[in-house]
Write a protein that holds these residues in place. Structure first.
Motif, PDB file in Angstrom:
ATOM      1  N   ILE A 207       0.841  -1.207   0.000  1.00 54.55           N
ATOM      2  CA  ILE A 207       0.000   0.000   0.000  1.00 54.55           C
ATOM      3  C   ILE A 207       0.873   1.252   0.000  1.00 54.55           C
ATOM      4  N   VAL A 208       1.954   1.233   0.790  1.00 58.54           N
ATOM      5  CA  VAL A 208       2.867   2.373   0.816  1.00 58.54           C
ATOM      6  C   VAL A 208       3.445   2.620  -0.580  1.00 58.54           C
ATOM      7  N   ALA A 209       3.832   1.530  -1.269  1.00 56.93           N
ATOM      8  CA  ALA A 209       4.405   1.669  -2.610  1.00 56.93           C
ATOM      9  C   ALA A 209       3.391   2.271  -3.579  1.00 56.93           C
ATOM     10  N   ILE A 210       2.137   1.803  -3.516  1.00 59.38           N
ATOM     11  CA  ILE A 210       1.098   2.375  -4.380  1.00 59.38           C
ATOM     12  C   ILE A 210       0.892   3.850  -4.062  1.00 59.38           C
ATOM     13  N   GLY A 211       0.866   4.181  -2.770  1.00 59.78           N
ATOM     14  CA  GLY A 211       0.687   5.573  -2.379  1.00 59.78           C
ATOM     15  C   GLY A 211       1.793   6.463  -2.916  1.00 59.78           C
ATOM     16  N   LEU A 212       3.045   5.992  -2.835  1.00 57.90           N
ATOM     17  CA  LEU A 212       4.166   6.782  -3.349  1.00 57.90           C
ATOM     18  C   LEU A 212       4.089   6.926  -4.865  1.00 57.90           C
ATOM     19  N   LEU A 213       3.693   5.848  -5.553  1.00 54.34           N
ATOM     20  CA  LEU A 213       3.552   5.935  -7.014  1.00 54.34           C
ATOM     21  C   LEU A 213       2.488   6.952  -7.395  1.00 54.34           C
ATOM     22  N   LEU A 214       1.331   6.888  -6.738  1.00 53.28           N
ATOM     23  CA  LEU A 214       0.259   7.832  -7.065  1.00 53.28           C
ATOM     24  C   LEU A 214       0.643   9.256  -6.679  1.00 53.28           C
ATOM     25  N   ALA A 215       1.391   9.404  -5.581  1.00 51.02           N
ATOM     26  CA  ALA A 215       1.849  10.732  -5.192  1.00 51.02           C
ATOM     27  C   ALA A 215       2.790  11.304  -6.246  1.00 51.02           C
ATOM     28  N   GLY A 216       3.619  10.440  -6.854  1.00 55.98           N
ATOM     29  CA  GLY A 216       4.495  10.894  -7.925  1.00 55.98           C
ATOM     30  C   GLY A 216       3.722  11.229  -9.189  1.00 55.98           C
ATOM     31  N   LEU A 217       2.758  10.381  -9.558  1.00 56.45           N
ATOM     32  CA  LEU A 217       1.962  10.632 -10.763  1.00 56.45           C
ATOM     33  C   LEU A 217       1.112  11.884 -10.640  1.00 56.45           C
ATOM     34  N   ASP A 218       0.555  12.090  -9.441  1.00 55.74           N
ATOM     35  CA  ASP A 218      -0.403  13.165  -9.227  1.00 55.74           C
ATOM     36  C   ASP A 218       0.253  14.497  -8.897  1.00 55.74           C
ATOM     37  N   GLY A 219       1.559  14.484  -8.620  1.00 52.46           N
ATOM     38  CA  GLY A 219       2.239  15.711  -8.210  1.00 52.46           C
ATOM     39  C   GLY A 219       2.112  16.004  -6.737  1.00 52.46           C
ATOM     40  N   THR A 220       1.299  15.211  -6.014  1.00 54.92           N
ATOM     41  CA  THR A 220       1.132  15.446  -4.578  1.00 54.92           C
ATOM     42  C   THR A 220       2.446  15.207  -3.834  1.00 54.92           C
ATOM     43  N   GLY A 221       3.201  14.221  -4.276  1.00 59.81           N
ATOM     44  CA  GLY A 221       4.474  13.942  -3.622  1.00 59.81           C
ATOM     45  C   GLY A 221       5.428  15.105  -3.724  1.00 59.81           C
ATOM     46  N   TYR A 222       5.503  15.718  -4.935  1.00 51.64           N
ATOM     47  CA  TYR A 222       6.417  16.859  -5.103  1.00 51.64           C
ATOM     48  C   TYR A 222       5.943  18.060  -4.304  1.00 51.64           C
ATOM     49  N   GLN A 223       4.641  18.179  -4.116  1.00 55.34           N
ATOM     50  CA  GLN A 223       4.113  19.325  -3.379  1.00 55.34           C
ATOM     51  C   GLN A 223       4.323  19.173  -1.868  1.00 55.34           C
ATOM     52  N   TYR A 224       4.158  17.933  -1.342  1.00 55.00           N
ATOM     53  CA  TYR A 224       4.149  17.764   0.104  1.00 55.00           C
ATOM     54  C   TYR A 224       5.280  16.887   0.656  1.00 55.00           C
ATOM     55  N   LEU A 225       5.739  15.879  -0.106  1.00 56.15           N
ATOM     56  CA  LEU A 225       6.672  14.900   0.457  1.00 56.15           C
ATOM     57  C   LEU A 225       8.128  15.198   0.118  1.00 56.15           C
ATOM     58  N   TRP A 226       8.417  15.556  -1.117  1.00 55.25           N
ATOM     59  CA  TRP A 226       9.816  15.811  -1.483  1.00 55.25           C
ATOM     60  C   TRP A 226       9.936  17.093  -2.330  1.00 55.25           C
ATOM     61  N   PRO A 227       9.397  18.228  -1.872  1.00 55.18           N
ATOM     62  CA  PRO A 227       9.499  19.468  -2.657  1.00 55.18           C
ATOM     63  C   PRO A 227      10.930  19.969  -2.810  1.00 55.18           C
TER      64      PRO A 227
END
Length: 596
Positions: A207-227
């Motif tokens: 589940i964590v891996a899917i969440g990270l993939l979707l965060a990368g695809l959606d741009g949410t990861g760049y906005q909140y996790l690894w800006p």
């Protein structure tokens, strides 16, 4: 679980309806034109006077050009307006965008954006690319775009208030999705903590891996996790996509029991894990544009094989394989459609953006249900096996009544062994506190009869809680076992006995000891402990100990064994108060000396 799934799905439909409605609040988009700059050297000044025939018309719903190294120019003209306007590119994976705003033949504003720049350089804090237009006059917009991801251009023009509403709707849908993922991660980790069934831990990692993939695809990861990291954003889809299929294959093999039920399919799943793992390692080194096509091809092939595996075991009669196949089919169908879209063969930004979220959410909830069913089934099988074993044992006992005497002898021997074990501390194999409570009064009475002295040495590990907190209780247990070994090695005098008093406290009983010799011995042992490196599975640890000593002949009157132990404990307390790593000797119940 089924009711929760229905409620969550209904909520998703409401939110997506809201998102769809919000999307229609955008301004009418004028015709958009594009031009392919194969050299990558054209400037905006060279394009200002180009005739319409020089440009190609972009389809009204945007376009996907697949993976290409070419530079694309996009051009459109906005008429004058009496309100503010903003341009949004609803695709967060473009590497570099150079936006030029031209009034007449004059460039009035230039903006750089893209995920090759740090996130905080964006003018608008959004995972999508948003460009404010600083004029109400007629303006021509030129966009120079280059990217190593799929070349896509979903353009829209908004009034600021409408754009805020649309962004809020998108953020709500995204928050619901990642909130669900977080809940399922916590649920499965809790299940693992309670049951110690590694399948729950593996599924949490999936589940964590899917969440990270979707965060990368959606741009949410760049906005909140690894800006702060353009590198992670650059590599995120290839890296996290590979990890997803490593854990997806592992989850399939665990849930479907392929190792025993379908060995050939199990080897196929192992092959997917190996290939996905190699892709992950290669993605760390090789360029994204080289790896992403390989990752997408592997994603399509691996998704198809996973569905085939579930369907095969479904046909073989495995009950939960049906739920697994249906759950995985929803997600993998979304992944396949998304992969085809990124390759440029399919175009629907809304479906690709939200179908994979809905598919993964449904799949995660259904597979959690499958795990629970599988765990309950295994538990029933274990109980049934135990019942069969008990039945056989009863029959065997009845058949072998003639051997009862031999069995009783064995039981007697076992009881004797258990009696020995009851005197041992299970972890350190030293004598336990119960044995100390029996031995100390006997030694005190013997010392009074013979006139010899007796020393009680109490040792406590300094700051042991930090070892447990920082390294874990397993490492703490390893330190205790090693310390017990050191004490055995160093207290070898005839009559010396070592006890684990409780927790990190140890007691050494030294009959016939002299005060000066006892102090020197304890001082030597503390030096050995201080210099020793305690090896644990989490690394090496250094410790010190505090020591309290009490000798019978130093106590006033006829001190009892309880008072002698209390005096040693009081001395230990004083040693810890003095800064730890100290030795204190009790002269009386309330008087403690530093030297013998």
């Amino acid at each position: 679980m089924a009711k929760q799934l229905k409620r969550w799905f209904a909520a998703c439909m409401l939110v997506l309806t809201w998102v769809s409605a919000a999307a229609y609040a955008q301004e009418t988009m004028p015709p958009v034109y594009y031009h392919v700059d194969k050299t990558g050297n054209q400037s905006v000044e060279q394009l200002l006077d180009k005739e319409p025939s020089y440009w190609n018309v972009l389809p009204s719903d945007g376009a996907s050009f697949g993976y290409t190294s070419d530079v694309y120019w996009f051009y459109f003209k906005l008429p004058a307006a009496d309100y503010d306007r903003m341009i949004r590119i609803d695709y967060p994976l473009l590497d570099r965008i150079d936006a030029y705003f031209v009034s007449g033949e004059t460039i009035i504003d230039r903006v750089k954006a893209g995920d090759s720049f740090e996130f905080d350089q964006r003018r608008v804090n959004s995972r999508n690319f948003i460009f404010p237009i600083d004029t109400h006059d007629e303006v021509k917009v030129y966009l120079r775009v280059e990217t190593t991801s799929s070349m896509r251009m979903p353009l829209s023009v908004w009034q600021p208030s409408d754009l805020i509403g649309s962004e809020q709707a998108l953020n709500t849908a995204t928050a619901m999705y990642f909130g669900l993922l977080l809940c399922m991660i916590i649920y499965n980790l809790f299940s693992y903590t309670v049951t110690r069934d590694k399948r729950f831990a593996i599924y949490s990692a999936y589940i964590v891996a899917i969440g990270l993939l979707l965060a990368g695809l959606d741009g949410t990861g760049y906005q909140y996790l690894w800006p702060w990291s353009e590198w992670i954003q650059y590599k995120s889809i290839a890296l996290f996509g590979s990890i997803v299929f490593v854990f997806a294959s592992l989850v399939a093999s665990q849930i479907l029991q392929t190792e025993t039920r379908a060995p050939k399919l199990h080897k196929g799943l192992q092959g997917i894990m190996i290939v996905a793992g190699l892709l992950f390692l290669a993605s760390l080194i090789l360029p994204y544009e080289l790896m992403i096509s390989a990752v997408l091809v592997v994603a399509i092939l691996a998704s198809s094989f996973l569905i085939f595996t579930g369907f095969t075991l479904w046909q073989q009669g495995l009950a939960y394989a049906r739920i697994y196949t249906l759950a995985l089919s929803v997600l993998l169908l979304a992944i396949i459609i998304n992969a085809i879209g990124y390759l440029g063969f399919f175009e629907s930004f809304f479906i690709q953006r939200y179908m994979i979220m809905i598919g993964s959410a449904i799949e995660i909830m259904l597979l959690s249900l499958v795990l629970a069913i599988r765990f309950n089934e295994d538990r029933r099988e274990r109980l049934a096996a135990e019942q069969r074993l008990n039945s056989r044992l009863e029959v065997k006992v009845k058949q072998r009544t003639a051997e009862l005497e031999a069995v009783m002898r064995k039981l007697k021997e076992m009881n004797q062994r258990l009696e020995v074990k009851s005197n041992e501390d299970r972890l350190t194999k030293l004598y336990n506190r119960g044995v100390l409570d029996e031995d100390l009064p006997l030694e005190v009475r013997r010392a009074r009869r013979t006139g010899y002295d007796i020393a009680v040495v109490m040792i406590d590990i300094d700051h042991f809680k930090k070892v447990n907190d920082n390294l874990g209780h397993q490492a703490g247990d390893e330190v205790l076992v090693e310390l017990a070994r050191l004490l055995r090695v160093n207290f070898r005098r005839a009559g010396d006995r070592i006890y684990r008093y409780g927790g990190e406290e140890f007691v050494i009983l030294m009959p016939g000891a002299q005060e000066l010799g006892c102090h020197d011995k304890v001082l030597t042992v503390t030096d050995v402990i201080r210099a020793h490196s305690f090896k644990t599975e989490r690394g090496e640890v250094k410790i010190t100990v505090s020591v309290g000593m009490a000798l019978l002949n130093s106590m006033p009157g006829h001190a009892s064994s309880k008072q002698l132990l209390e005096a040693a404990d009081n001395a230990l307390y004083q040693a810890k108060n003095a800064g730890r790593d100290q030795i204190r000797i009790a002269r009386s119940l309330n008087d403690v000396s530093e030297k013998p």
